[in-house]
Enzyme design. Sequence first.
Site, PDB file in Angstrom:
ATOM      1  N   HIS A 142       0.845  -1.064   0.104  1.00  0.00           N
ATOM      2  CA  HIS A 142      -0.080  -0.067   0.007  1.00  0.00           C
ATOM      3  C   HIS A 142       0.874   1.352  -0.051  1.00  0.00           C
ATOM      4  O   HIS A 142       2.044   1.058   0.466  1.00  0.00           O
ATOM      5  CB  HIS A 142      -0.725  -0.074   1.279  1.00  0.00           C
ATOM      6  CG  HIS A 142      -1.800   0.871   1.393  1.00  0.00           C
ATOM      7  ND1 HIS A 142      -1.822   2.303   1.907  1.00  0.00           N
ATOM      8  CD2 HIS A 142      -3.445   0.679   0.964  1.00  0.00           C
ATOM      9  CE1 HIS A 142      -2.758   3.060   1.984  1.00  0.00           C
ATOM     10  NE2 HIS A 142      -3.654   2.006   1.598  1.00  0.00           N
ATOM     11  N   ASP A 219       3.347  -4.350   8.008  1.00  0.00           N
ATOM     12  CA  ASP A 219       2.078  -3.522   7.930  1.00  0.00           C
ATOM     13  C   ASP A 219       0.860  -4.520   7.924  1.00  0.00           C
ATOM     14  O   ASP A 219       0.661  -5.249   7.016  1.00  0.00           O
ATOM     15  CB  ASP A 219       1.955  -2.936   6.339  1.00  0.00           C
ATOM     16  CG  ASP A 219       0.692  -2.300   6.115  1.00  0.00           C
ATOM     17  OD1 ASP A 219      -0.298  -2.452   6.875  1.00  0.00           O
ATOM     18  OD2 ASP A 219       0.425  -1.648   5.054  1.00  0.00           O
ATOM     19  N   GLN A 222      -4.346  -5.017   6.879  1.00  0.00           N
ATOM     20  CA  GLN A 222      -5.247  -5.918   6.288  1.00  0.00           C
ATOM     21  C   GLN A 222      -5.434  -7.293   7.019  1.00  0.00           C
ATOM     22  O   GLN A 222      -6.119  -8.238   6.529  1.00  0.00           O
ATOM     23  CB  GLN A 222      -5.215  -6.215   4.807  1.00  0.00           C
ATOM     24  CG  GLN A 222      -5.316  -4.891   4.074  1.00  0.00           C
ATOM     25  CD  GLN A 222      -6.789  -4.191   4.112  1.00  0.00           C
ATOM     26  OE1 GLN A 222      -7.699  -5.069   4.366  1.00  0.00           O
ATOM     27  NE2 GLN A 222      -7.059  -3.162   3.628  1.00  0.00           N
ATOM     28  N   LYS A 245     -10.449  -0.931  10.708  1.00  0.00           N
ATOM     29  CA  LYS A 245     -10.435  -2.111   9.584  1.00  0.00           C
ATOM     30  C   LYS A 245     -10.721  -3.285  10.617  1.00  0.00           C
ATOM     31  O   LYS A 245     -11.098  -4.309   9.947  1.00  0.00           O
ATOM     32  CB  LYS A 245      -9.255  -2.084   8.948  1.00  0.00           C
ATOM     33  CG  LYS A 245      -8.851  -1.258   7.896  1.00  0.00           C
ATOM     34  CD  LYS A 245      -7.718  -1.273   7.174  1.00  0.00           C
ATOM     35  CE  LYS A 245      -7.232  -0.204   6.323  1.00  0.00           C
ATOM     36  NZ  LYS A 245      -7.912   0.297   5.369  1.00  0.00           N
ATOM     37  N   CYS A 383      -4.949   2.620  -3.678  1.00  0.00           N
ATOM     38  CA  CYS A 383      -3.502   3.032  -2.984  1.00  0.00           C
ATOM     39  C   CYS A 383      -2.328   2.103  -3.153  1.00  0.00           C
ATOM     40  O   CYS A 383      -1.561   1.953  -2.186  1.00  0.00           O
ATOM     41  CB  CYS A 383      -3.681   3.396  -1.388  1.00  0.00           C
ATOM     42  SG  CYS A 383      -4.849   4.682  -1.135  1.00  0.00           S
TER      43      CYS A 383
HETATM   44  N1  PLP Z   1      -1.751  -0.859   4.576  1.00  0.00           N
HETATM   45  C1  PLP Z   1      -2.739  -1.467   4.139  1.00  0.00           C
HETATM   46  C2  PLP Z   1      -2.406  -2.914   3.564  1.00  0.00           C
HETATM   47  C3  PLP Z   1      -3.966  -0.947   3.770  1.00  0.00           C
HETATM   48  O1  PLP Z   1      -4.912  -1.932   3.138  1.00  0.00           O
HETATM   49  C4  PLP Z   1      -4.186   0.453   4.258  1.00  0.00           C
HETATM   50  C5  PLP Z   1      -5.407   1.047   4.090  1.00  0.00           C
HETATM   51  O2  PLP Z   1      -6.249   0.510   3.171  1.00  0.00           O
HETATM   52  C6  PLP Z   1      -2.973   1.074   4.912  1.00  0.00           C
HETATM   53  C7  PLP Z   1      -1.954   0.307   5.176  1.00  0.00           C
HETATM   54  C8  PLP Z   1      -3.391   2.247   5.548  1.00  0.00           C
HETATM   55  O3  PLP Z   1      -4.464   2.379   6.466  1.00  0.00           O
HETATM   56  P1  PLP Z   1      -4.969   3.873   7.244  1.00  0.00           P
HETATM   57  O4  PLP Z   1      -5.338   4.542   6.086  1.00  0.00           O
HETATM   58  O5  PLP Z   1      -5.960   3.466   8.202  1.00  0.00           O
HETATM   59  O6  PLP Z   1      -3.685   4.144   8.092  1.00  0.00           O
END
Ligand code: PLP
Length: 425
Positions: A142, A219, A222, A245, A383
Amino acid sequence: MTAAANSVPWEFQHPMVGEATFPVEEVRRDFPILHQQVYGHPLVYLDNAATSQKPRAVIDAISHYYERDNANIHRGVHFLSEHATEEHEAARRTVQRFLNAADKREIIFVRSATEGINLVAQTYGRKHVGAGDEVVITAMEHHSNIVPWQMLCEEKDARLRVIPINDRGELMMEELPKLLSKRTKLLAVTHVSNALGTITPLRKIIEIAHSHGVPVVVDGAQAVPHLKVDVQELDCDFYVFSGHKVYGPTGIGVLYGKRALLEAMPPYQGGGDMIRSVTFEKTLYNDLPYKFEAGTPNIGGAIGLGAAIDYVNHLGIDNIAAHEHDLLIYATEALSAIPDIRIIGTAAQKAAVISFIIEGIHPHDIGTILDRSGIAIRTGHHCAQPVMQRFRIPATARASFAMYNTRGEVDALVEGIQKVKEVFA
Ligand code: PLP
Protein backbone atom coordinates in the site's frame (compact mmCIF):
# COMPACT_ATOMS: atom_id res chain seq x y z
CA MET A 1 -14.46 -28.78 1.96
CA THR A 2 -17.51 -27.32 0.23
CA ALA A 3 -18.58 -28.57 -3.17
CA ALA A 4 -17.96 -25.12 -4.57
CA ALA A 5 -14.37 -25.20 -3.36
CA ASN A 6 -13.57 -28.13 -5.62
CA SER A 7 -14.12 -26.12 -8.75
CA VAL A 8 -12.22 -23.00 -7.76
CA PRO A 9 -9.86 -22.32 -10.63
CA TRP A 10 -6.70 -22.45 -8.56
CA GLU A 11 -5.64 -24.13 -5.41
CA PHE A 12 -6.15 -22.35 -2.09
CA GLN A 13 -4.32 -23.51 0.98
CA HIS A 14 -6.49 -22.89 3.98
CA PRO A 15 -8.85 -24.81 6.21
CA MET A 16 -12.48 -24.26 5.36
CA VAL A 17 -15.86 -24.51 6.99
CA GLY A 18 -19.30 -23.90 5.56
CA GLU A 19 -21.22 -20.74 6.35
CA ALA A 20 -23.68 -22.70 8.46
CA THR A 21 -21.14 -23.17 11.25
CA PHE A 22 -20.71 -19.41 11.80
CA PRO A 23 -23.57 -17.47 13.43
CA VAL A 24 -23.59 -14.86 10.68
CA GLU A 25 -27.22 -13.81 11.09
CA GLU A 26 -26.68 -13.19 14.80
CA VAL A 27 -23.53 -11.25 14.01
CA ARG A 28 -25.38 -9.13 11.46
CA ARG A 29 -27.89 -8.11 14.11
CA ASP A 30 -25.01 -6.55 16.04
CA PHE A 31 -24.21 -4.14 13.19
CA PRO A 32 -26.95 -1.48 12.98
CA ILE A 33 -25.64 0.10 9.78
CA LEU A 34 -26.18 -3.06 7.76
CA HIS A 35 -29.95 -2.87 8.11
CA GLN A 36 -30.74 -0.13 5.66
CA GLN A 37 -31.78 0.28 2.07
CA VAL A 38 -29.61 2.00 -0.50
CA TYR A 39 -31.41 3.17 -3.64
CA GLY A 40 -34.29 0.89 -2.65
CA HIS A 41 -32.11 -2.20 -2.21
CA PRO A 42 -30.77 -3.82 0.95
CA LEU A 43 -27.24 -2.58 1.56
CA VAL A 44 -24.60 -5.12 0.56
CA TYR A 45 -21.40 -3.79 2.05
CA LEU A 46 -18.35 -5.29 0.36
CA ASP A 47 -15.84 -2.49 0.95
CA ASN A 48 -14.43 -3.89 4.17
CA ALA A 49 -10.81 -3.59 3.17
CA ALA A 50 -11.31 0.18 3.08
CA THR A 51 -13.06 0.24 6.42
CA SER A 52 -15.27 -2.21 8.28
CA GLN A 53 -18.58 -1.47 9.99
CA LYS A 54 -18.90 -1.17 13.77
CA PRO A 55 -20.85 -3.47 16.05
CA ARG A 56 -23.23 -2.03 18.63
CA ALA A 57 -20.73 -2.94 21.36
CA VAL A 58 -18.16 -0.55 19.88
CA ILE A 59 -20.67 2.26 19.30
CA ASP A 60 -21.92 1.83 22.88
CA ALA A 61 -18.42 1.78 24.36
CA ILE A 62 -17.61 5.07 22.65
CA SER A 63 -20.87 6.78 23.61
CA HIS A 64 -20.60 5.45 27.15
CA TYR A 65 -17.15 6.97 27.40
CA TYR A 66 -18.38 10.38 26.25
CA GLU A 67 -21.57 10.19 28.29
CA ARG A 68 -20.02 9.01 31.56
CA ASP A 69 -16.24 8.97 31.64
CA ASN A 70 -14.82 11.75 29.47
CA ALA A 71 -11.76 13.39 31.03
CA ASN A 72 -8.18 13.98 30.03
CA ILE A 73 -5.96 11.13 31.11
CA HIS A 74 -2.70 10.93 33.09
CA ARG A 75 -1.85 13.11 36.03
CA GLY A 76 -5.47 13.89 36.80
CA VAL A 77 -6.27 13.60 40.50
CA HIS A 78 -10.02 13.57 40.07
CA PHE A 79 -12.24 10.53 39.70
CA LEU A 80 -13.10 10.88 36.02
CA SER A 81 -9.50 11.39 34.98
CA GLU A 82 -8.34 8.37 36.91
CA HIS A 83 -11.18 6.31 35.48
CA ALA A 84 -10.51 7.41 31.89
CA THR A 85 -6.80 6.67 32.38
CA GLU A 86 -7.61 3.18 33.60
CA GLU A 87 -9.92 2.52 30.64
CA HIS A 88 -7.30 3.78 28.19
CA GLU A 89 -4.67 1.50 29.75
CA ALA A 90 -7.11 -1.42 29.80
CA ALA A 91 -7.50 -0.97 26.04
CA ARG A 92 -3.72 -1.11 25.72
CA ARG A 93 -3.67 -4.42 27.63
CA THR A 94 -6.43 -5.74 25.36
CA VAL A 95 -4.32 -4.92 22.31
CA GLN A 96 -1.27 -6.47 23.96
CA ARG A 97 -3.10 -9.76 24.49
CA PHE A 98 -4.61 -9.61 21.00
CA LEU A 99 -1.16 -9.41 19.40
CA ASN A 100 0.44 -11.54 22.11
CA ALA A 101 3.03 -8.85 22.78
CA ALA A 102 5.34 -9.64 25.67
CA ASP A 103 4.86 -6.29 27.40
CA LYS A 104 2.16 -3.62 27.37
CA ARG A 105 4.85 -0.95 26.98
CA GLU A 106 5.39 -2.35 23.48
CA ILE A 107 1.95 -1.14 22.41
CA ILE A 108 1.98 2.45 21.17
CA PHE A 109 -1.32 4.10 20.32
CA VAL A 110 -1.12 6.06 17.09
CA ARG A 111 -3.64 7.52 14.66
CA SER A 112 -3.51 4.67 12.14
CA ALA A 113 -1.33 2.10 10.42
CA THR A 114 -0.06 4.95 8.28
CA GLU A 115 1.10 6.91 11.30
CA GLY A 116 2.71 3.80 12.78
CA ILE A 117 4.83 3.28 9.67
CA ASN A 118 5.75 6.96 9.51
CA LEU A 119 6.74 6.81 13.18
CA VAL A 120 9.17 3.96 12.53
CA ALA A 121 10.55 5.65 9.40
CA GLN A 122 11.07 8.96 11.15
CA THR A 123 12.61 7.57 14.34
CA TYR A 124 14.26 4.18 13.82
CA GLY A 125 14.73 4.90 10.12
CA ARG A 126 16.29 8.33 10.47
CA LYS A 127 18.61 7.02 13.16
CA HIS A 128 19.79 3.90 11.36
CA VAL A 129 19.55 4.56 7.62
CA GLY A 130 22.36 6.58 6.07
CA ALA A 131 23.80 7.45 2.67
CA GLY A 132 24.23 4.36 0.50
CA ASP A 133 22.06 2.19 2.76
CA GLU A 134 19.05 0.29 1.51
CA VAL A 135 15.47 -0.31 2.63
CA VAL A 136 13.68 -3.32 1.17
CA ILE A 137 9.93 -3.34 0.52
CA THR A 138 7.71 -5.45 -1.75
CA ALA A 139 5.89 -4.81 -5.00
CA MET A 140 2.50 -5.30 -3.36
CA GLU A 141 2.68 -2.58 -0.71
CA HIS A 142 0.00 0.00 0.00
CA HIS A 143 1.27 3.55 -0.57
CA SER A 144 1.45 3.86 3.24
CA ASN A 145 4.25 1.32 3.22
CA ILE A 146 6.05 2.82 0.23
CA VAL A 147 6.02 6.59 0.52
CA PRO A 148 7.38 6.92 4.10
CA TRP A 149 10.37 4.78 3.06
CA GLN A 150 10.83 6.74 -0.15
CA MET A 151 10.82 9.99 1.82
CA LEU A 152 13.38 8.53 4.20
CA CYS A 153 15.59 7.28 1.37
CA GLU A 154 15.38 10.63 -0.37
CA GLU A 155 16.39 12.47 2.77
CA LYS A 156 19.24 10.08 3.56
CA ASP A 157 20.43 9.40 0.03
CA ALA A 158 19.57 5.75 0.56
CA ARG A 159 18.04 3.30 -1.90
CA LEU A 160 14.67 1.56 -1.95
CA ARG A 161 14.79 -2.06 -3.18
CA VAL A 162 11.68 -3.99 -4.11
CA ILE A 163 10.89 -7.72 -3.86
CA PRO A 164 8.96 -8.50 -7.06
CA ILE A 165 5.71 -10.45 -7.35
CA ASN A 166 4.67 -13.13 -9.82
CA ASP A 167 1.58 -13.24 -12.03
CA ARG A 168 -0.49 -14.73 -9.20
CA GLY A 169 0.43 -11.82 -6.96
CA GLU A 170 2.76 -13.83 -4.74
CA LEU A 171 6.13 -12.61 -3.54
CA MET A 172 9.05 -14.02 -5.52
CA MET A 173 10.78 -15.28 -2.43
CA GLU A 174 13.82 -16.49 -4.34
CA GLU A 175 14.66 -12.82 -4.96
CA LEU A 176 14.70 -11.87 -1.30
CA PRO A 177 18.18 -13.13 -0.31
CA LYS A 178 19.60 -11.40 -3.39
CA LEU A 179 18.22 -8.08 -2.19
CA LEU A 180 19.68 -8.32 1.31
CA SER A 181 23.20 -7.12 2.00
CA LYS A 182 25.27 -5.26 4.58
CA ARG A 183 23.68 -2.09 3.24
CA THR A 184 20.13 -3.26 4.10
CA LYS A 185 18.94 -1.50 7.22
CA LEU A 186 15.26 -2.38 7.23
CA LEU A 187 12.66 -4.53 5.50
CA ALA A 188 9.02 -3.41 5.37
CA VAL A 189 6.36 -5.83 4.21
CA THR A 190 2.62 -6.19 4.28
CA HIS A 191 1.04 -9.16 6.02
CA VAL A 192 -1.93 -9.15 3.63
CA SER A 193 -2.16 -7.19 0.37
CA ASN A 194 -5.19 -4.92 0.19
CA ALA A 195 -5.19 -4.94 -3.62
CA LEU A 196 -4.58 -8.66 -4.22
CA GLY A 197 -5.59 -10.39 -1.01
CA THR A 198 -2.25 -12.22 -0.88
CA ILE A 199 -1.12 -13.41 2.54
CA THR A 200 2.65 -13.09 2.58
CA PRO A 201 4.91 -15.83 4.06
CA LEU A 202 5.80 -13.57 6.93
CA ARG A 203 7.50 -16.06 9.21
CA LYS A 204 9.88 -17.05 6.41
CA ILE A 205 10.55 -13.44 5.37
CA ILE A 206 11.38 -12.45 8.93
CA GLU A 207 13.62 -15.48 9.38
CA ILE A 208 15.58 -14.64 6.22
CA ALA A 209 15.79 -10.93 7.07
CA HIS A 210 16.97 -11.67 10.60
CA SER A 211 19.62 -14.07 9.31
CA HIS A 212 21.04 -10.97 7.58
CA GLY A 213 20.61 -8.87 10.72
CA VAL A 214 17.78 -6.85 9.14
CA PRO A 215 14.80 -5.81 11.29
CA VAL A 216 11.31 -6.17 9.83
CA VAL A 217 8.37 -3.76 9.92
CA VAL A 218 5.03 -5.43 9.18
CA ASP A 219 2.01 -3.61 7.82
CA GLY A 220 -0.81 -5.58 9.40
CA ALA A 221 -3.65 -3.26 8.35
CA GLN A 222 -5.36 -5.98 6.31
CA ALA A 223 -4.29 -8.93 8.43
CA VAL A 224 -5.47 -8.14 11.92
CA PRO A 225 -9.21 -8.27 11.06
CA HIS A 226 -8.83 -11.68 9.42
CA LEU A 227 -5.96 -13.70 10.89
CA LYS A 228 -4.53 -14.63 14.25
CA VAL A 229 -1.48 -12.45 14.76
CA ASP A 230 1.17 -13.40 17.29
CA VAL A 231 4.02 -10.93 17.21
CA GLN A 232 6.24 -13.11 19.40
CA GLU A 233 5.77 -16.14 17.21
CA LEU A 234 6.36 -14.07 14.07
CA ASP A 235 9.35 -12.45 15.77
CA CYS A 236 8.65 -9.24 13.81
CA ASP A 237 10.37 -6.10 15.09
CA PHE A 238 7.47 -3.73 14.39
CA TYR A 239 3.83 -4.40 13.53
CA VAL A 240 1.20 -1.78 12.72
CA PHE A 241 -2.55 -1.80 12.21
CA SER A 242 -5.55 0.56 12.09
CA GLY A 243 -8.53 0.28 14.41
CA HIS A 244 -11.13 1.11 11.77
CA LYS A 245 -10.41 -1.97 9.68
CA VAL A 246 -10.92 -4.28 12.66
CA TYR A 247 -14.42 -3.04 13.56
CA GLY A 248 -13.09 -0.20 15.71
CA PRO A 249 -13.28 3.56 15.19
CA THR A 250 -11.20 5.72 12.84
CA GLY A 251 -8.40 7.84 14.23
CA ILE A 252 -6.86 5.08 16.35
CA GLY A 253 -4.16 2.63 15.39
CA VAL A 254 -1.39 0.62 16.95
CA LEU A 255 2.34 0.36 16.59
CA TYR A 256 3.85 -2.70 18.23
CA GLY A 257 7.62 -2.62 18.61
CA LYS A 258 10.08 -4.81 20.44
CA ARG A 259 10.82 -3.08 23.68
CA ALA A 260 14.60 -2.91 23.25
CA LEU A 261 14.19 -1.26 19.86
CA LEU A 262 11.60 1.22 21.11
CA GLU A 263 13.74 2.10 24.13
CA ALA A 264 16.67 2.93 21.89
CA MET A 265 14.65 5.01 19.42
CA PRO A 266 14.41 8.79 19.59
CA PRO A 267 10.92 10.20 20.18
CA TYR A 268 8.61 10.94 17.26
CA GLN A 269 6.67 14.08 18.13
CA GLY A 270 7.34 16.48 20.98
CA GLY A 271 4.67 17.73 23.37
CA GLY A 272 2.79 16.88 26.51
CA ASP A 273 2.86 13.37 27.98
CA MET A 274 5.99 12.29 26.12
CA ILE A 275 8.23 14.08 28.64
CA ARG A 276 9.51 13.31 32.10
CA SER A 277 10.71 16.86 32.73
CA VAL A 278 11.23 20.01 30.69
CA THR A 279 13.55 22.95 31.21
CA PHE A 280 14.72 25.38 28.57
CA GLU A 281 18.11 23.71 28.76
CA LYS A 282 17.01 20.09 28.42
CA THR A 283 14.00 17.81 28.16
CA LEU A 284 14.02 14.29 29.56
CA TYR A 285 11.71 11.92 27.77
CA ASN A 286 9.08 9.72 29.33
CA ASP A 287 9.19 5.93 29.54
CA LEU A 288 7.53 3.62 27.04
CA PRO A 289 4.93 3.75 25.68
CA TYR A 290 4.32 7.42 26.50
CA LYS A 291 7.57 8.56 24.90
CA PHE A 292 5.82 8.03 21.55
CA GLU A 293 2.41 9.39 22.52
CA ALA A 294 2.75 13.18 22.50
CA GLY A 295 -0.33 15.23 23.26
CA THR A 296 -3.82 14.22 24.34
CA PRO A 297 -4.46 10.87 22.68
CA ASN A 298 -7.65 9.56 21.10
CA ILE A 299 -8.96 8.21 24.39
CA GLY A 300 -12.44 7.33 23.14
CA GLY A 301 -10.87 5.75 20.06
CA ALA A 302 -8.62 3.49 22.12
CA ILE A 303 -11.59 2.44 24.26
CA GLY A 304 -13.60 1.76 21.09
CA LEU A 305 -10.74 -0.31 19.70
CA GLY A 306 -10.60 -2.32 22.93
CA ALA A 307 -14.33 -3.02 22.58
CA ALA A 308 -13.84 -4.07 18.94
CA ILE A 309 -11.11 -6.52 19.90
CA ASP A 310 -13.30 -7.91 22.68
CA TYR A 311 -16.03 -8.44 20.08
CA VAL A 312 -13.64 -10.24 17.71
CA ASN A 313 -12.31 -12.37 20.56
CA HIS A 314 -15.82 -13.27 21.61
CA LEU A 315 -16.49 -14.77 18.16
CA GLY A 316 -12.96 -16.14 17.79
CA ILE A 317 -10.62 -14.91 15.09
CA ASP A 318 -10.18 -18.44 13.73
CA ASN A 319 -13.95 -18.82 13.32
CA ILE A 320 -14.11 -15.45 11.58
CA ALA A 321 -11.23 -16.47 9.31
CA ALA A 322 -12.93 -19.74 8.41
CA HIS A 323 -16.23 -18.01 7.63
CA GLU A 324 -14.51 -15.40 5.47
CA HIS A 325 -12.55 -18.09 3.69
CA ASP A 326 -15.76 -19.87 2.85
CA LEU A 327 -17.01 -16.62 1.32
CA LEU A 328 -13.75 -16.22 -0.59
CA ILE A 329 -14.05 -19.67 -2.12
CA TYR A 330 -17.74 -19.24 -2.89
CA ALA A 331 -17.26 -15.79 -4.45
CA THR A 332 -14.16 -16.81 -6.37
CA GLU A 333 -15.98 -19.67 -7.97
CA ALA A 334 -19.06 -17.59 -8.76
CA LEU A 335 -17.09 -14.69 -10.25
CA SER A 336 -14.79 -16.98 -12.20
CA ALA A 337 -17.83 -18.48 -13.91
CA ILE A 338 -18.80 -15.09 -15.39
CA PRO A 339 -17.38 -14.69 -18.91
CA ASP A 340 -14.81 -11.89 -19.42
CA ILE A 341 -13.99 -11.52 -15.71
CA ARG A 342 -10.37 -11.71 -14.71
CA ILE A 343 -9.42 -11.98 -11.06
CA ILE A 344 -6.27 -10.04 -10.22
CA GLY A 345 -4.50 -11.83 -7.38
CA THR A 346 -4.73 -15.61 -7.36
CA ALA A 347 -2.26 -16.47 -4.61
CA ALA A 348 -2.50 -19.84 -2.92
CA GLN A 349 -2.73 -18.04 0.43
CA LYS A 350 -5.40 -15.38 0.27
CA ALA A 351 -7.56 -13.33 2.58
CA ALA A 352 -11.15 -12.58 1.54
CA VAL A 353 -10.38 -9.86 -0.99
CA ILE A 354 -11.24 -10.25 -4.67
CA SER A 355 -9.91 -7.72 -7.15
CA PHE A 356 -11.27 -8.15 -10.63
CA ILE A 357 -11.62 -6.55 -14.01
CA ILE A 358 -14.18 -7.12 -16.73
CA GLU A 359 -12.96 -6.89 -20.25
CA GLY A 360 -14.21 -3.73 -21.94
CA ILE A 361 -15.80 -2.16 -18.83
CA HIS A 362 -14.00 0.39 -16.67
CA PRO A 363 -13.92 -0.55 -12.97
CA HIS A 364 -15.48 2.80 -12.04
CA ASP A 365 -18.49 1.95 -14.20
CA ILE A 366 -18.76 -1.43 -12.48
CA GLY A 367 -18.70 0.26 -9.07
CA THR A 368 -21.19 2.96 -10.01
CA ILE A 369 -23.73 0.57 -11.48
CA LEU A 370 -23.42 -1.86 -8.55
CA ASP A 371 -23.94 1.04 -6.17
CA ARG A 372 -27.38 1.66 -7.73
CA SER A 373 -28.27 -1.87 -6.62
CA GLY A 374 -27.11 -1.10 -3.08
CA ILE A 375 -23.81 -2.97 -3.49
CA ALA A 376 -20.78 -1.13 -2.13
CA ILE A 377 -17.45 -2.19 -3.60
CA ARG A 378 -14.29 -0.17 -4.18
CA THR A 379 -12.82 0.68 -7.53
CA GLY A 380 -9.52 2.30 -8.40
CA HIS A 381 -5.89 1.63 -7.65
CA HIS A 382 -6.54 0.93 -3.96
CA CYS A 383 -3.53 3.07 -2.95
CA ALA A 384 -1.34 0.43 -4.56
CA GLN A 385 -0.44 1.97 -7.90
CA PRO A 386 2.69 -0.20 -8.34
CA VAL A 387 0.45 -3.29 -8.17
CA MET A 388 -1.65 -1.86 -11.00
CA GLN A 389 1.53 -1.11 -12.95
CA ARG A 390 2.75 -4.69 -12.38
CA PHE A 391 -0.45 -6.09 -13.86
CA ARG A 392 -0.60 -3.38 -16.57
CA ILE A 393 -4.08 -2.25 -15.62
CA PRO A 394 -5.30 1.18 -14.51
CA ALA A 395 -7.59 -0.03 -11.77
CA THR A 396 -9.63 -2.93 -10.46
CA ALA A 397 -13.03 -3.45 -8.91
CA ARG A 398 -12.58 -4.94 -5.44
CA ALA A 399 -15.02 -6.84 -3.26
CA SER A 400 -13.68 -7.40 0.24
CA PHE A 401 -15.47 -9.43 2.86
CA ALA A 402 -15.95 -9.24 6.60
CA MET A 403 -17.41 -11.45 9.29
CA TYR A 404 -20.97 -10.22 8.64
CA ASN A 405 -21.07 -10.95 4.91
CA THR A 406 -23.09 -13.85 3.56
CA ARG A 407 -23.23 -16.12 0.55
CA GLY A 408 -26.52 -14.38 -0.28
CA GLU A 409 -24.59 -11.13 -0.62
CA VAL A 410 -22.12 -12.84 -2.94
CA ASP A 411 -25.11 -13.92 -5.04
CA ALA A 412 -26.30 -10.30 -5.08
CA LEU A 413 -22.86 -9.21 -6.28
CA VAL A 414 -22.91 -11.77 -9.07
CA GLU A 415 -26.39 -10.68 -10.10
CA GLY A 416 -25.26 -7.05 -10.02
CA ILE A 417 -22.29 -7.85 -12.25
CA GLN A 418 -24.60 -9.56 -14.73
CA LYS A 419 -26.61 -6.30 -14.84
CA VAL A 420 -23.41 -4.32 -15.42
CA LYS A 421 -22.58 -6.59 -18.32
CA GLU A 422 -26.07 -6.17 -19.78
CA VAL A 423 -25.67 -2.38 -19.70
CA PHE A 424 -22.45 -2.67 -21.70
CA ALA A 425 -23.58 -5.50 -23.97
N1 PLP B 1 -1.73 -0.80 4.64
C1 PLP B 1 -2.66 -1.49 3.99
C2 PLP B 1 -2.33 -2.85 3.47
C3 PLP B 1 -3.93 -0.95 3.81
O1 PLP B 1 -4.87 -1.65 3.16
C4 PLP B 1 -4.20 0.33 4.33
C5 PLP B 1 -5.51 0.96 4.11
O2 PLP B 1 -6.24 0.61 3.21
C6 PLP B 1 -3.19 1.00 5.01
C7 PLP B 1 -1.97 0.41 5.15
C8 PLP B 1 -3.41 2.35 5.57
O3 PLP B 1 -4.38 2.33 6.55
P1 PLP B 1 -4.83 3.69 7.22
O4 PLP B 1 -5.30 4.58 6.11
O5 PLP B 1 -5.90 3.31 8.16
O6 PLP B 1 -3.63 4.24 7.90
